[in-house]
Design a protein around this motif. Sequence first.
Motif, PDB file in Angstrom:
ATOM      1  N   THR A   1       0.812  -1.223   0.000  1.00 26.82           N
ATOM      2  CA  THR A   1       0.000   0.000   0.000  1.00 26.82           C
ATOM      3  C   THR A   1       0.845   1.273   0.000  1.00 26.82           C
ATOM      4  OG1 THR A   1      -1.665  -1.247   1.204  1.00 26.82           O
ATOM      5  CG2 THR A   1      -1.911   1.129   1.233  1.00 26.82           C
ATOM      6  N   VAL A   2       2.098   1.168   0.417  1.00 24.85           N
ATOM      7  CA  VAL A   2       2.948   2.364   0.551  1.00 24.85           C
ATOM      8  C   VAL A   2       2.971   3.240  -0.713  1.00 24.85           C
ATOM      9  CG1 VAL A   2       5.345   3.142   0.836  1.00 24.85           C
ATOM     10  CG2 VAL A   2       4.382   1.500   2.448  1.00 24.85           C
ATOM     11  N   PRO A   3       3.138   2.665  -1.919  1.00 24.59           N
ATOM     12  CA  PRO A   3       3.195   3.543  -3.101  1.00 24.59           C
ATOM     13  C   PRO A   3       1.899   4.336  -3.323  1.00 24.59           C
ATOM     14  CG  PRO A   3       3.981   1.323  -3.639  1.00 24.59           C
ATOM     15  CD  PRO A   3       3.391   1.253  -2.257  1.00 24.59           C
ATOM     16  N   LEU A   4       0.752   3.715  -3.013  1.00 31.52           N
ATOM     17  CA  LEU A   4      -0.531   4.402  -3.214  1.00 31.52           C
ATOM     18  C   LEU A   4      -0.702   5.552  -2.232  1.00 31.52           C
ATOM     19  CD1 LEU A   4      -2.968   1.359  -3.664  1.00 31.52           C
ATOM     20  CD2 LEU A   4      -1.975   2.806  -5.431  1.00 31.52           C
ATOM     21  N   ALA A   5      -0.395   5.286  -0.964  1.00 27.88           N
ATOM     22  CA  ALA A   5      -0.526   6.328   0.061  1.00 27.88           C
ATOM     23  C   ALA A   5       0.420   7.489  -0.244  1.00 27.88           C
ATOM     24  CB  ALA A   5      -0.238   5.739   1.439  1.00 27.88           C
TER      25      ALA A   5
END
Length: 395
Positions: A115-119
């Motif tokens: 999820t890190v890239p989306l956040a």
Amino acid sequence: MTTRRSIIRAGLLGSAILTGAVSYAPMAMAQEVVKIGLILPMTGPFASTGRQIEAAAKLYMAQNGATVAGKKIELIVKDDTGTPDVTRRLAQELLVNEKVSVLGGFGLTPLAMSTVPLATQAKVPMVVMAAATSMITEASPFVTRTSFTLPQAASVMADWASKNGVKKVVTLVSDYAPGHDAEKWFADTFTAAGGKVEASIRAPLQNPDFAAFLQRVKEAQPDALYVFVPSGVGATVMKQFVERGLDKSGIKLIGTGDVTDDDIINGYGDAAIGAITAHHYSAAHPSAKNKAFVEAFKKASNMRPNFMGVAGYDGMHLIYEALKKTGGTTDGTKLMDAMKGTAWESPRGPVSIDPETREIVLNMYVRKVEKVDGELYNVEFSTFEGVKDPAKKKK
Ligand code: VNL
């Protein structure tokens, strides 16, 4: 019919016009909503983590109200079943469709990392409430954490063991990122203090059978077996440890506290008594704040809170405090800035968010499994105060 329908339509039209007319005074109409999206494994092998964090978040809101800085807080909980692709898809939906202001939860490291890239792209803060590999908070300036890091627990365990007569250890960890952190930070600290790691065993994360690994441990006859397995898996290790007779052959069980998780420890039986672990939370932590927390948590959810529960509770607190500081503004960068340096009294003791690393700073306790009033608990007997993540200090 036609007449009625057109009357209704006219009525709707009328109210739409009316809404437009009063929109000059927006606050009088409806309270603005701030959405918090929690993505958790609510089903599958790590469901206990999801159940704990959801219960804790709801308890926090019930105790502290659903309005912060004039905004109405709406909690949305999604089940990712413990599958990274699902976590990522749910995060995308929460960001795009629900327009959440904060993402939280994240039961395991691969789920958080997906999820890190989306956040980061959306500039929406991610509050990690479970996953505990050190690198997660380094992956983006939009990540902070209220759980703990494996290097914090592992280095404290090694420090204590090296000073308390443990000379030879075999390590056994789940073979994925947090297990590698737990293995490295135990071994580095323990060997620097003069101890010896006889063997480093890695077991698969999915459907682990520890029997063959534990046979190797028995043959090596170390002073202690040091274990890291994620929350929920400890029962299997403990059962097989006893079945193999390791408890009777004089091998001490030590580890990070994930293996003696409060959610399941009471089902382990007396063979667990005496296991020594380092961790940041025990339901038996002797503070007034914790006693009240445990009581309220049990009453609301019929579970004993574990270290996941307390991190979910603190995660909500951090989000509430940040919103108070920004005056209800949900700009992601401002919320992240507001979270940095926040300090509070948690049911586990004093905690804060390191403003440099966005990582949690907490007390680590060394604990021993004991029977208290007929139930098994991790009883704390030594405190390492204000522990920062050593994996970050090194840089
Ligand atoms: C992780 C670390 C997960 C520690 C855990 O339980 C745990 C992780 C689900 O980072 O994947 O106890």
